[in-house]
Design an enzyme around this catalytic site. Structure first.
Site, mmCIF file in Angstrom:
data_model
loop_
_atom_site.group_PDB
_atom_site.id
_atom_site.type_symbol
_atom_site.label_atom_id
_atom_site.label_comp_id
_atom_site.label_asym_id
_atom_site.label_seq_id
_atom_site.Cartn_x
_atom_site.Cartn_y
_atom_site.Cartn_z
ATOM 1 C CG HIS A 290 -3.917 1.675 -4.139
ATOM 2 N ND1 HIS A 290 -4.401 0.406 -4.362
ATOM 3 C CD2 HIS A 290 -4.060 1.901 -2.817
ATOM 4 C CE1 HIS A 290 -4.826 -0.107 -3.217
ATOM 5 N NE2 HIS A 290 -4.619 0.767 -2.262
ATOM 6 N NE ARG B 260 -4.105 -1.887 2.076
ATOM 7 C CZ ARG B 260 -4.094 -3.162 2.486
ATOM 8 N NH1 ARG B 260 -3.039 -3.608 3.155
ATOM 9 N NH2 ARG B 260 -5.103 -3.959 2.257
ATOM 10 C CG HIS C 88 -6.166 -8.486 0.032
ATOM 11 N ND1 HIS C 88 -6.351 -8.899 -1.264
ATOM 12 C CD2 HIS C 88 -5.886 -7.147 -0.044
ATOM 13 C CE1 HIS C 88 -6.207 -7.876 -2.089
ATOM 14 N NE2 HIS C 88 -5.920 -6.808 -1.366
ATOM 15 C CE1 TYR D 260 -0.913 -25.227 8.281
ATOM 16 C CE2 TYR D 260 -2.300 -24.378 6.504
ATOM 17 C CZ TYR D 260 -1.447 -25.348 7.008
ATOM 18 O OH TYR D 260 -1.131 -26.436 6.254
ATOM 19 C CE LYS E 193 -4.422 1.226 13.180
ATOM 20 N NZ LYS E 193 -5.180 1.603 12.006
ATOM 21 N NE ARG F 205 -2.570 -2.895 -2.365
ATOM 22 C CZ ARG F 205 -2.226 -3.798 -1.445
ATOM 23 N NH1 ARG F 205 -0.939 -3.953 -1.148
ATOM 24 N NH2 ARG F 205 -3.135 -4.532 -0.845
#
Length: 422
Positions: free
Chosen positions: A347, A248, A373, A383, A277, A350
């Site tokens: 941006h 980002r 994401h 995991y 976050k 991405r």
């Protein structure tokens, strides 16, 4: 209800003269009197009894409050007494409610909500939230007690954004207002979230992708232009890393030297700096989002270190080394090289990387994890962080190699995944 033995007249009230060192009481009847003080001030008072105790009610100053008005106020007080209501206590309660209402305005509570929760947000997000409220809500509704605000009033404020085509801003502002009302409810200053009633009342913004290049030849042209950029090493390095790391833009420009580990070939972005976050907390046990660094990225950063290594930020602002470069710097660099906003944005890298890496056959989970994401399943997120990290390291090196190939020979890369992935 009339007062008994009314004896005062406007003339007598007007002509009453103060006595040195003595307070005069000119009675009108039924407990109402005009208090004439030595300094010349004249004050209306009502003497009464409530539950066997004597009370005194102030009714204003003469001549601002005329005799007739004082009598009317006294009659209203007598009516309250007949209903077993203490008029002085009622007035005190109403004054307190007005004071509370003045302190519990929408702006006051919104700022309190922002102050309480913004430390957990990224600085840019925090400033945007407050600025949007300051520009679009406070001028019209900020001074209103939050308990009195109704949904149509909020809708009117949001309509101003809607008619200007600022649909996404209207949606976000409604969310901020809803959070403010819920905070007011939790702190006992509102009874319901009226902003929630506006769901569906504002047109939904049409989702659109950020502008990005899809043709390998054009992509190669952009990469060569970045290598030839003459606007300064700091911006040129940021421009070179933007497509290579496809993080980002806010994460890139806020990159700190302390977050980089060249020996481990990785960049760890802490949750406190990140837009998502919650996603960062799910990324791994420490909460950092790991960006594997290809050898090309490390070389770029090592070359920049002698210039900005004394600063906290890898890309410090030209005006102050204590701040990162502005959020428009990368886009401004792209424009200076002749690439319009319809062609590419910071941006947009991405989207370019996501599309190309999926076409090249890399694991979708690895790509999504690299894009940071959010994974709603916390256990699965942790995991996947461990499971796909090694693949992401290979993928990021392969992606940097792919970008190098586009500079010299634009075109699609065949078999890049089979060469890099065991």
């Amino acid at each position: 209800m009339a007062l008994k033995r009314q004896s005062l007249t406007d003339v007598r009230c007007k002509n009453a003269k103060p006595l040195a060192g003595k307070v005069q009481k000119l009675f009108d009847g039924g407990g109402l009197f005009l208090e004439v003080r030595p300094n010349g001030s004249k004050l209306w008072r009502l003497k009464y009894r409530f539950l066997g105790k004597e009370g005194l009610l102030a009714l204003g100053a003469y001549p601002l409050v005329a005799l007739a008005a004082a009598r009317t106020s006294a009659i209203e007080a007598k009516r309250l007494l007949q209903e077993d209501i203490n008029p002085a206590q009622k007035r005190k309660t109403e004054k307190q409610l007005r004071l509370v209402a003045s302190e519990n305005t929408l702006e006051a509570i919104a700022r309190e909500w922002h102050l309480k929760f913004s430390p957990k947000w990224a600085p840019t997000h925090s400033s945007k939230v407050l600025l949007r409220l300051q520009k679009n809500v406070f001028p019209w509704l900020g001074a209103r007690p939050i308990m009195e605000i109704k949904a149509p009033e909020l809708l009117s404020a949001l309509r101003r954004l809607e008619v200007r085509g600022k649909l996404d801003t209207a949606r976000r502002v409604r969310q901020y207002l809803s959070s403010t009302f819920r905070y007011a409810i939790a702190t006992g200053r509102a009874e319901r979230d009226v902003a929630a009633d506006l769901k569906g009342a504002i047109a939904t913004p049409v989702s659109k992708n950020y502008a990005s290049l899809t043709d390998p030849a054009e992509f190669g042209e952009l990469l060569r232009a970045i290598d030839d950029y003459e606007g300064g090493l700091v911006v040129r390095t940021a421009l070179a890393l933007a497509p290579m790391l496809f993080c980002r833009p806010g994460d890139l420009r806020g990159m700190e030297w302390s977050e980089l580990n060249f020996d481990a070939a990785e960049w760890r972005i802490p949750p406190a700096r990140r837009k998502l976050k919650q996603a960062a907390k799910l990324s791994n046990q420490t909460g950092d989002h790991i960006v594997p660094l290809a050898q090309q990225a490390i070389a770029l950063l090592r070359d920049l270190h002698p210039l900005t290594g004394g600063s906290t930020f890898v890309f410090p602002s030209e005006r102050s080394k204590s701040r990162p470069m502005s959020d428009g710097t990368v886009n401004a660099g792209l424009r200076s090289m002749g690439f319009s906003k319809e062609k590419i944005t910071g941006h947009g890298f991405r989207h370019m990387a996501s599309t190309a890496l999926n076409e090249q056959g890399w694991s979708q989970d690895a790509i999504e994890k690299q894009l940071a994401h959010k994974d709603k399943d916390r256990i699965r997120g942790i995991y996947n962080q461990a499971k796909y990290l090694e693949e992401r390291r290979r993928m990021m090196q392969a992606w940097a190699d792919y970008l190098d190939s586009l500079k010299s020979s634009p075109g699609t890369v065949v078999g890049i995944r089979s060469k890099q992935v065991a």
